[in-house]
Design an enzyme around this catalytic site. Structure first.
Site, short mmCIF file in Angstrom:
data_model
loop_
_atom_site.label_atom_id
_atom_site.label_comp_id
_atom_site.label_asym_id
_atom_site.label_seq_id
_atom_site.Cartn_x
_atom_site.Cartn_y
_atom_site.Cartn_z
N HIS A 24 -20.55 -15.70 -24.84
CA HIS A 24 -21.69 -15.00 -24.21
C HIS A 24 -21.74 -13.51 -24.57
CE1 HIS A 24 -19.02 -13.57 -21.03
NE2 HIS A 24 -19.01 -14.71 -20.37
N HIS A 78 -14.79 -22.73 -10.01
CA HIS A 78 -15.74 -21.76 -10.57
C HIS A 78 -16.83 -22.54 -11.30
CE1 HIS A 78 -17.35 -18.29 -12.46
NE2 HIS A 78 -16.59 -18.23 -13.53
N GLU A 80 -19.08 -21.33 -13.61
CA GLU A 80 -19.60 -20.88 -14.90
C GLU A 80 -19.48 -22.03 -15.91
OE1 GLU A 80 -18.22 -17.01 -16.18
OE2 GLU A 80 -19.75 -16.92 -17.75
N ASP A 82 -18.39 -22.64 -18.80
CA ASP A 82 -17.19 -23.01 -19.54
C ASP A 82 -16.19 -23.81 -18.70
OD1 ASP A 82 -17.07 -20.48 -18.25
OD2 ASP A 82 -15.26 -19.94 -19.32
N HIS A 145 -14.75 -13.69 -10.78
CA HIS A 145 -15.72 -12.64 -11.03
C HIS A 145 -17.16 -13.07 -10.73
CE1 HIS A 145 -17.17 -14.07 -15.16
NE2 HIS A 145 -16.35 -14.99 -14.73
N ASP A 164 -10.41 -18.00 -13.62
CA ASP A 164 -10.51 -17.00 -14.70
C ASP A 164 -9.44 -15.90 -14.60
OD1 ASP A 164 -12.59 -17.83 -16.36
OD2 ASP A 164 -14.12 -16.93 -15.10
N TYR A 196 -9.19 -9.06 -22.16
CA TYR A 196 -9.90 -9.93 -21.21
C TYR A 196 -10.26 -9.15 -19.94
CZ TYR A 196 -10.48 -14.27 -18.45
OH TYR A 196 -10.94 -15.30 -17.66
N HIS A 229 -7.97 -19.96 -18.75
CA HIS A 229 -8.01 -19.59 -20.18
C HIS A 229 -6.62 -19.09 -20.59
CE1 HIS A 229 -12.42 -19.67 -20.42
NE2 HIS A 229 -12.47 -18.90 -19.35
#
Ligand code: FEO
Length: 405
Positions: A24, A78, A80, A82, A145, A164, A196, A229
């Site tokens: 992104h 989460h 998001e 991904d 986040h 994350d 990150y 991640h």
């Protein structure tokens, strides 16, 4: 990559994305991983999913361990893309599973998917579920986040699935911190953590400090941290917690990042004596030309250094477009605790240096003004002024850095 056991009966079933370079807009030169975890307890439980193009990979990994229709619980930490985008494929295989998610997460899930046939339970901080031999404790971490973000703590294994937080964008065959360090180095891992943090978590320092304090108040013993991640922190989970506390309190190196762009090399030429002046004051310098590097790298270097000088040529009475792009991205990250200044060149009318200071003012950063400007091309006298400005700036950075010691 096969499932990897991180604790007895708890497996990494995620995917390695060796090829992603544009996450992104955040440039990821080393790729990334999408980590999710499967617990083979009395109630088989899946924590998180993966980016949709890797849905088949995680399903194959799950099938190596169990029949996916036996999954009883799915925790979505989460929403998001991904991490959640494969939930539809998983629910097709395990339609009777119950999803555990935060209230904000549920609202988002309803927008992304048709959830009308799914069993969904909203959980809040402190809620627990027993899945057999193990108890899962949920911890909401709103705005770390996204509003929906949460973590899951597995009490009996002292394992924090941190989503994350504490992650890194780095594709490697290493699943654990100690494996990564023996293949690469501790410095490379630390750099990935800072990259990150700078690009994703920089705005949330206060929230991070408060959330770590909450975890400490709850008295949770932590033996391992498994983010969504990068590597899992099994050898030294407190290394990453301490790194986050340092970054959240504004720790930086006594260094100046010079971030510049140039049209006909005049601004670039100015950066050389400025760099020399900084160096001669005993302060380390890192120089980043924007058109030769991704913005995310420039942001990492900004974040690692206590001071930053931005150099821009003037184009149509304004700062150069790449500089404007960098400063817009940086402003969104709400930087704090960095001393800044500007320099640049112009032809007939200035504008760039003024624009850069205006952006820094909007960010509320402490500035060294007026910067230094040159018409057309630096003369020997201009180069001396640049050198003096570099020395003066470095001297101010040294003083400013003392507040953070
Ligand atoms: Fe890795 Fe906020 O998603």
């Amino acid at each position: 990559m096969k499932p990897t056991e991180l604790k007895p009966e708890i497996y990494w079933v995620g995917a390695i994305d060796w090829a992603v370079r544009d996450f992104h807009g955040y440039v990821t030169p080393n790729g990334t991983t999408y980590n999710n975890y499967l617990i083979l307890d009395d109630q088989i439980t899946l924590l998180d999913t993966v980016k949709h193009e890797f849905s088949g990979v995680t399903i194959r990994n799950i099938k190596r361990l169990t029949d996916p229709s036996k999954i009883k619980n799915i925790v979505i930490n989460h929403i998001e893309n991904d991490h959640v985008a494969s939930i539809g494929d998983i629910m097709n295989l395990a339609p009777d599973a119950t999803i555990y998610i935060s209230e904000h997460g549920k609202k988002g899930l309803d927008r992304f998917f048709d959830t009308t046939r799914w069993n969904i339970r909203i959980v809040r901080t402190g809620d627990t579920i027993s899945i057999g031999k193990r108890t899962l404790l949920f911890l909401e971490t709103p705005m770390l986040h996204w509003p929906d973000s949460m973590m899951t703590y597995i009490k009996e294994d002292k394992l924090l699935i941190s989503q994350d937080a504490f992650g890194q964008h780095y594709a490697s065959a290493a699943r654990f911190d100690d494996e990564f360090i023996s293949c690469f180095s501790a410095a490379e891992l630390e750099d990935a953590v800072k990259d990150y943090y700078a690009n994703i978590l920089m705005p949330f320092g206060t929230l991070i400090k408060n959330k770590i304090a909450d975890i400490q108040k709850l008295g949770l013993e932590i033996d391992m941290i498994a983010p969504d991640h990068g590597v899992i922190w099994r050898k030294d989970p407190f290394k990453i917690i301490n790194m986050y506390l340092d970054m959240a309190t504004g720790k930086a190196d006594l260094r100046v990042a010079i971030i510049y762009d140039t049209m006909w090399h005049s601004t670039e030429q100015m950066s050389v004596p400025i760099m020399q002046g900084i160096k001669d004051q005993g302060v380390d310098v890192k120089v980043v030309k924007l058109r030769a590097n991704p913005i995310s790298l420039a942001v990492k270097e900004f974040w690692k250094a206590r001071g930053c000088l931005v150099g821009s040529p003037t184009l149509n009475n304004s700062m150069f477009p790449t500089i404007a792009e960098f400063l817009t991205y940086l402003k969104g990250l709400r930087p704090k605790g960095r001393l800044v200044g500007a320099f640049g060149s112009y032809g007939w009318m200035g504008g760039a240096v003024k624009d850069v200071y205006e952006e820094f003012r909007k960010m509320g950063l402490e500035m060294v003004e007026q910067g230094v400007q040159v018409i057309y091309k630096p003369s020997p006298e201009d180069e001396q002024n640049c050198y003096d400005f570099g020395r003066e700036f470095a001297s101010r950075v040294k003083e400013y850095h003392k507040y953070f010691e």
